[in-house]
Motif scaffolding. Structure first.
Motif, PDB file in Angstrom:
ATOM      1  N   ALA A  65       0.837  -1.113   0.109  1.00  0.00           N
ATOM      2  CA  ALA A  65      -0.017   0.060  -0.007  1.00  0.00           C
ATOM      3  C   ALA A  65       0.745   1.234   0.025  1.00  0.00           C
ATOM      4  O   ALA A  65       0.671   2.346  -0.822  1.00  0.00           O
ATOM      5  CB  ALA A  65      -0.987   0.107   1.170  1.00  0.00           C
ATOM      6  N   LEU A  66       1.938   1.309   0.952  1.00  0.00           N
ATOM      7  CA  LEU A  66       2.812   2.285   0.854  1.00  0.00           C
ATOM      8  C   LEU A  66       3.368   2.720  -0.348  1.00  0.00           C
ATOM      9  O   LEU A  66       3.816   3.762  -1.116  1.00  0.00           O
ATOM     10  CB  LEU A  66       3.775   2.203   1.877  1.00  0.00           C
ATOM     11  CG  LEU A  66       3.260   2.289   3.380  1.00  0.00           C
ATOM     12  CD1 LEU A  66       4.237   1.890   4.585  1.00  0.00           C
ATOM     13  CD2 LEU A  66       2.480   3.889   3.523  1.00  0.00           C
ATOM     14  N   ALA A  67       3.830   1.491  -1.174  1.00  0.00           N
ATOM     15  CA  ALA A  67       4.560   1.669  -2.606  1.00  0.00           C
ATOM     16  C   ALA A  67       3.398   2.037  -3.491  1.00  0.00           C
ATOM     17  O   ALA A  67       3.914   3.104  -4.335  1.00  0.00           O
ATOM     18  CB  ALA A  67       5.029   0.196  -2.783  1.00  0.00           C
ATOM     19  N   ILE A  68       2.304   2.043  -3.588  1.00  0.00           N
ATOM     20  CA  ILE A  68       1.268   2.396  -4.260  1.00  0.00           C
ATOM     21  C   ILE A  68       1.248   3.611  -3.877  1.00  0.00           C
ATOM     22  O   ILE A  68       0.879   4.560  -5.022  1.00  0.00           O
ATOM     23  CB  ILE A  68      -0.079   1.335  -4.199  1.00  0.00           C
ATOM     24  CG1 ILE A  68       0.102  -0.184  -4.896  1.00  0.00           C
ATOM     25  CG2 ILE A  68      -1.502   2.263  -4.936  1.00  0.00           C
ATOM     26  CD1 ILE A  68      -1.390  -0.841  -4.415  1.00  0.00           C
ATOM     27  N   VAL A  69       1.094   4.302  -2.898  1.00  0.00           N
ATOM     28  CA  VAL A  69       0.774   5.706  -2.319  1.00  0.00           C
ATOM     29  C   VAL A  69       1.826   6.474  -3.078  1.00  0.00           C
ATOM     30  O   VAL A  69       1.884   7.452  -3.543  1.00  0.00           O
ATOM     31  CB  VAL A  69       0.813   5.702  -0.755  1.00  0.00           C
ATOM     32  CG1 VAL A  69       1.160   7.331  -0.555  1.00  0.00           C
ATOM     33  CG2 VAL A  69      -0.442   5.549  -0.387  1.00  0.00           C
ATOM     34  N   HIS A  70       3.146   5.831  -2.969  1.00  0.00           N
ATOM     35  CA  HIS A  70       4.419   6.440  -3.535  1.00  0.00           C
ATOM     36  C   HIS A  70       4.297   6.590  -5.001  1.00  0.00           C
ATOM     37  O   HIS A  70       4.714   7.639  -5.626  1.00  0.00           O
ATOM     38  CB  HIS A  70       5.786   5.725  -3.145  1.00  0.00           C
ATOM     39  CG  HIS A  70       7.045   6.459  -3.823  1.00  0.00           C
ATOM     40  ND1 HIS A  70       7.415   7.576  -3.356  1.00  0.00           N
ATOM     41  CD2 HIS A  70       7.671   5.926  -4.805  1.00  0.00           C
ATOM     42  CE1 HIS A  70       8.268   7.850  -3.844  1.00  0.00           C
ATOM     43  NE2 HIS A  70       8.689   6.904  -4.797  1.00  0.00           N
ATOM     44  N   GLU A  71       3.686   5.785  -5.836  1.00  0.00           N
ATOM     45  CA  GLU A  71       3.657   5.456  -7.254  1.00  0.00           C
ATOM     46  C   GLU A  71       2.396   6.689  -7.341  1.00  0.00           C
ATOM     47  O   GLU A  71       2.331   7.017  -8.668  1.00  0.00           O
ATOM     48  CB  GLU A  71       2.934   4.236  -7.554  1.00  0.00           C
ATOM     49  CG  GLU A  71       4.159   3.195  -7.728  1.00  0.00           C
ATOM     50  CD  GLU A  71       3.585   1.812  -7.874  1.00  0.00           C
ATOM     51  OE1 GLU A  71       2.418   1.613  -8.213  1.00  0.00           O
ATOM     52  OE2 GLU A  71       4.273   0.866  -7.578  1.00  0.00           O
ATOM     53  N   GLN A  72       1.604   6.788  -6.766  1.00  0.00           N
ATOM     54  CA  GLN A  72       0.485   7.931  -6.990  1.00  0.00           C
ATOM     55  C   GLN A  72       0.785   9.358  -6.829  1.00  0.00           C
ATOM     56  O   GLN A  72       0.042  10.280  -7.160  1.00  0.00           O
ATOM     57  CB  GLN A  72      -0.715   7.683  -6.255  1.00  0.00           C
ATOM     58  CG  GLN A  72      -1.347   6.386  -6.145  1.00  0.00           C
ATOM     59  CD  GLN A  72      -2.619   6.016  -5.249  1.00  0.00           C
ATOM     60  OE1 GLN A  72      -3.667   6.272  -5.836  1.00  0.00           O
ATOM     61  NE2 GLN A  72      -2.170   5.658  -4.036  1.00  0.00           N
TER      62      GLN A  72
END
Length: 86
Positions: A65-72
Motif C-alpha cells: 500500500a505504501l508503495a502504491i501511495v508512492h506511485e500515485q
C-alpha cells in the motif's frame, strides 16, 4: 488487506485523486496481486516456527500500500465537478 486499501484510499482523498469505482477496483486488484506474488515467493520452510502467513500477508499488504501511495504521487488530481474547461 482492508487496512492497506484504507491507506491508499486515505491518500487518494487527501490528494484529491479520482475515486471512480473502476480506478479503486483496479487498485484493489493490484494490491492483492502484489501481495499474492510476494507470498508465492516466500519459502515457508525457511521461516521460524512461529511464522504466520496471515501476519506476513498483513505486513506485506501494508508495504505494498505504501508503495502504491508512492506511485500515485505524480497522479494528477481529479477534475472538480462543475468546473468548466477553458
Amino acid at each position: 488487506m482492508r487496512l492497506a486499501l484504507n491507506i491508499v484510499m486515505a491518500h487518494r482523498i487527501a490528494r484529491g485523486l479520482t475515486l471512480e469505482r473502476a480506478r479503486i477496483t483496479a487498485i484493489r486488484e493490484l494490491l492483492e496481486e502484489r501481495v499474492l506474488l510476494a507470498l508465492q515467493e516466500t519459502d515457508d520452510s525457511a521461516m521460524p516456527l512461529n511464522w504466520s502467513w496471515q501476519q506476513a500477508a498483513e505486513r506485506l499488504s501494508t508495504q505494498v500500500a505504501l508503495a502504491i501511495v508512492h506511485e500515485q504521487k505524480n497522479e494528477p488530481p481529479a477534475p472538480h465537478e462543475g468546473s468548466s474547461a477553458l
